[in-house]
Design a protein around this motif. Structure first.
Motif, PDB file in Angstrom:
ATOM      1  N   GLU A 124       4.095   4.272 -14.443  1.00  0.00           N
ATOM      2  CA  GLU A 124       4.453   2.862 -14.309  1.00  0.00           C
ATOM      3  C   GLU A 124       3.488   2.148 -13.366  1.00  0.00           C
ATOM      4  OE1 GLU A 124       8.627   1.917 -13.529  1.00  0.00           O
ATOM      5  OE2 GLU A 124       8.021   0.251 -12.239  1.00  0.00           O
ATOM      6  N   TRP A 125       3.070   0.964 -13.766  1.00  0.00           N
ATOM      7  CA  TRP A 125       2.245   0.102 -12.922  1.00  0.00           C
ATOM      8  C   TRP A 125       2.926  -1.252 -12.820  1.00  0.00           C
ATOM      9  CZ3 TRP A 125      -2.245   1.910 -10.619  1.00  0.00           C
ATOM     10  CH2 TRP A 125      -2.654   3.182 -11.041  1.00  0.00           C
ATOM     11  N   GLY A 126       2.751  -1.892 -11.680  1.00  0.00           N
ATOM     12  CA  GLY A 126       3.313  -3.222 -11.500  1.00  0.00           C
ATOM     13  C   GLY A 126       2.189  -4.248 -11.475  1.00  0.00           C
ATOM     14  N   ALA A 220       6.365  -4.952 -15.099  1.00  0.00           N
ATOM     15  CA  ALA A 220       6.208  -3.503 -14.957  1.00  0.00           C
ATOM     16  C   ALA A 220       5.744  -2.957 -16.300  1.00  0.00           C
ATOM     17  CB  ALA A 220       7.525  -2.859 -14.540  1.00  0.00           C
TER      18      ALA A 220
END
Lengths: 271, 108
Positions: A124-126, A220
């Motif tokens: 996961e990346w924001g 996200a």
């Protein structure tokens, strides 16, 4: 202390060498793994009464009472993710003993394994989008001559100037909002194209985000490891493309895939 | 040049406590929930969760965007008999936080 319970951070596929050298929520209790079937749970001992007191204090207004615990929960899972896929639990899941952890893994095994499969090879990346108001206002003003007209009217010393000023404020406000929404939607779609899955969360308020600029995007993204370069490139391109609107994008992560677990599925067959 | 120094050059960067909001919205609002008799209820964790949600996005802001977490979240709304209790506690929190409860909260 007799009321020693077991705090559960998350679940990984069995066989993954989950690192246990991170400090958990209780400095006195080391991380451990509990295995059953094809799953392994990441846990540590917890003084349930002490945890309850901290949570009570936090609920009463002392956020500082739980902040280190919340950070520890995230840190343990982030570190675990370095070894492979991890299914993050929400903060505060406590069971009585290791036998109950195994029971949990057995009863929910099918669902937990299915969810882990969907997270395989991805993280996961924001991405947070912030706009500088003055830049966006300058952009909107260039695009909409009507604002100039209203501004001229508002500058006149006549009685209608008051209403012109009101209309100018309203018009500017709605144009700013439209422009910001347009930037946010375009950025989200373009970044989501690099992702296996995407989620748009409410922008964080200034008091909490600490940013001076307004947050317009709080996304996200579940991104496959082989696509992480493409993600970073998309973020840079978008920032350049919308520089005239004062857009700044901040990439955070990798995070444990909190935004991409199915909360309801695991809690459906309760008890 | 460390990453810290790099990021400090970013416009509008928060001076300190960075990342806390990101962590709060993840560890308290997302992630697998295990309900049922297998888990020990940590008293007040629902209250804490709601309170921090109010911090993350004010009630009005959330409603504006069509979000009512505390109503749609299975972990909170499946409480059944506890729902009314939760509602009261939320109202107390809102008033404590200086947030006016506007009208009745829609429920089904």
């Amino acid at each position: 202390v007799t009321d020693h319970a077991v705090y559960v951070y998350g679940v990984a596929p069995a066989g993954v060498a989950v690192p246990l050298d991170t400090q958990g929520i209780d400095p006195g209790s080391a991380l451990e793994t509990v295995e059953s079937g094809e799953l392994v749970a990441l846990v540590s001992g917890v003084d349930e009464a002490a945890l309850e007191r901290r949570v009570e204090d936090a609920a009463g207004g002392e956020l500082a009472a739980v902040e280190p615990l919340l950070r520890a929960h995230e840190r343990v899972l982030s570190r675990a993710q370095e070894a492979g896929a991890i299914l993050p639990f929400r903060f505060g899941i406590v069971v009585r003993n290791h036998d109950d952890v195994r029971r949990l893994l057995d009863e929910r095994g099918a669902d937990l394994r299915a969810q882990l499969d969907r997270l395989q090879d991805a993280r996961e990346w924001g991405v947070k989008g912030l706009v500088a108001r003055d830049a966006l206002e300058a952009f909107v003003t260039r695009q909409s001559p009507v604002l100039d007209e209203l501004a001229r009217e508002a500058a006149e010393g006549t009685g209608s100037a008051f209403f012109a000023r009101k209309r100018l404020e309203q018009k500017l406000d709605s144009l700013l909002r439209e422009a910001a929404a347009d930037v946010a939607a375009t950025a989200h779609d373009r970044i989501a194209a690099c992702a296996r899955d995407a989620a748009m969360n409410p922008p964080q308020p200034r008091e909490l985000s600490g940013y001076a600029d307004e947050m317009i995007l709080n996304g996200a993204y579940l991104v496959e490891r082989r696509c992480e370069r493409a993600l970073a490139a998309a973020v840079s391109e978008l920032e350049a493309e919308f520089a005239d609107r004062g857009l700044h994008l901040e990439l955070t992560g990798p995070w444990p895939p909190f935004n991409f677990v199915d909360v309801s599925a695991a809690s459906a067959s309760a008890g | 040049v460390s990453i810290q120094q790099d990021t400090n050059r970013l416009p509008g960067r928060p001076a300190e406590g960075q990342g806390l909001a990101d962590i709060l919205e993840r560890v308290l609002d997302k992630g697998i929930v295990i309900a049922g008799d297998i888990t020990i209820n940590v008293l007040d964790i629902e209250l804490l969760t709601i309170k921090l949600r109010l911090l993350i996005a004010s009630v009005d802001k959330a409603r504006e965007m069509g979000i009512n977490w505390w109503e749609s979240d299975p972990a909170l709304s499946n409480g059944g008999a506890k729902a009314g209790d939760l509602e009261q506690r939320l109202q107390r929190l809102e008033s404590a936080a200086g947030i006016e409860a506007k009208g009745k909260r829609g429920r089904d």
